[in-house]
Scaffold this motif. Structure first.
Motif, short mmCIF file in Angstrom:
data_model
loop_
_atom_site.label_atom_id
_atom_site.label_comp_id
_atom_site.label_asym_id
_atom_site.label_seq_id
_atom_site.Cartn_x
_atom_site.Cartn_y
_atom_site.Cartn_z
N GLY A 181 26.59 13.68 25.93
CA GLY A 181 25.25 13.91 26.34
C GLY A 181 24.53 13.51 27.47
N ALA A 182 24.99 12.50 27.68
CA ALA A 182 24.56 11.98 29.44
C ALA A 182 25.36 12.94 30.28
CB ALA A 182 24.31 10.72 29.21
N GLY A 183 26.11 13.38 30.47
CA GLY A 183 26.86 13.73 30.62
C GLY A 183 28.10 13.31 31.33
N ILE A 184 28.48 11.82 30.65
CA ILE A 184 29.63 10.83 31.05
C ILE A 184 30.82 10.99 30.47
CG2 ILE A 184 30.62 8.84 31.52
CD1 ILE A 184 26.91 8.07 31.54
N LYS A 185 31.95 11.66 31.41
CA LYS A 185 32.67 11.71 30.68
C LYS A 185 33.95 10.16 30.65
CE LYS A 185 35.16 14.40 34.30
NZ LYS A 185 35.73 15.25 34.83
N VAL A 186 34.65 9.77 29.71
CA VAL A 186 35.58 9.21 29.06
C VAL A 186 36.90 9.42 28.82
CG1 VAL A 186 35.67 6.47 27.98
CG2 VAL A 186 33.72 8.35 28.59
N ILE A 187 38.38 9.57 29.61
CA ILE A 187 39.14 9.29 29.03
C ILE A 187 40.37 8.29 29.68
CG2 ILE A 187 40.97 11.50 30.76
CD1 ILE A 187 38.52 12.43 31.40
N CYS A 188 40.91 8.72 29.11
CA CYS A 188 41.70 7.08 28.46
C CYS A 188 43.12 7.99 29.82
CB CYS A 188 42.47 6.72 27.86
SG CYS A 188 43.28 4.90 28.20
N ILE A 189 43.79 6.81 31.07
CA ILE A 189 45.42 7.26 31.07
C ILE A 189 46.03 6.80 30.79
CG2 ILE A 189 46.41 7.44 33.46
CD1 ILE A 189 43.90 8.09 34.97
#
Length: 267
Positions: A181-189
């Protein structure tokens, strides 16, 4: 193409080979990069290489398991730049921290929990502090985490690090849902075994000597499940991280991104 032009990126545990490759790629694509680790000499050398190549990097000693140090450092980065766009944590656990590879019936509770505390604990700390500053500055940034394919493999005597690897995937999805909702992406490599790293090449050499078999034979066993005739490189990991943190990478969020060129034995 400068996919991260004018972005501010912080790389934790940057003394490691994977994190170092990510930092180099971030810089090559235009980011202002801050590299940190407990080993200050190592990250100073990395920053020196990046600057010599025409990029911008600063080095600092930060323990990625110490929330106060993490917070103080990111606070200063934001004060100096007015924002925080990308964070990557390349922390890893050594077999020695788990007492080697003891059977689950032999491993102590402490040995089982060691990778959970170090890997998940550190990623939790760096991610949450970074997200706090991204929200405060409206950065709408990207938090990149690191796991291993053990999360979807079946190997004996690896219960602790396998559980920690799987937990990283759950942590990624939970934080992505919370901070989206705050526009933050979270991705795991999730890189496959990178043959050029000291971790993999060293393990292969030691195991080959212990088993009294040629190194080439053990390397072939690593590659038997490769779908293609090539495997991942450190540069591949760095470029993937850069893409995920870039504007086109917005299509990935809450995902676990395999960087292994395809493996028959990984789900």
């Amino acid at each position: 193409m400068k996919n991260l032009k004018d972005k501010v990126a912080v790389v934790f545990a940057a003394s490691g080979e994977i994190a170092g490759a990510v930092a180099r790629s971030f810089s090559a694509h235009g980011a202002r990069v801050y590299v940190t680790a407990r080993n200050l000499d190592a990250v100073k050398a990395l920053a020196g290489d990046i600057n010599a190549d025409g990029g911008y990097a600063e080095a600092a000693r930060v323990d990625a398991l110490n929330e106060t140090e993490i917070d103080n450092f990111l606070k200063q980065v934001v004060a100096d730049n007015g924002k925080l766009d990308v964070v990557f944590n390349g922390i890893a656990a050594e077999y020695s921290e788990m007492g080697g590879r003891p059977p689950t019936t032999v491993a102590t509770f402490r040995q089982f929990m060691a990778p959970m505390e170090k890997i998940c604990g550190s990623q939790f700390l760096t991610s949450r502090v970074a997200a706090k500053y991204m929200m405060e500055t409206g950065s709408e940034g990207t938090v990149l985490l690191l796991t291993s394919a053990l999360s979807r493999s079946k190997l004996p005597n690896m219960a602790g690090i396998t559980a920690a690897s799987a937990a990283m995937e759950g942590l990624t999805r939970g934080m992505a849902a919370e901070w989206g909702g705050a526009g933050i992406k979270v991705i795991c490599i999730c890189p496959g075994a990178i043959m050029e790293t000291k971790r993999i090449s060293g393990w292969i050499e030691a195991a080959a000597e212990n088993l009294h078999i040629p190194v080439e034979q053990l390397e072939a066993q690593y590659k038997v499940f490769d779908i293609l005739k090539v495997g991942p490189t450190l540069q591949n990991v760095g470029e993937t991280a850069t893409f995920l943190a870039s504007a086109p990478g917005v299509v990935f969020n809450s995902h676990i991104v395999d960087v292994d060129c395809g493996k028959l034995n990984i789900l």
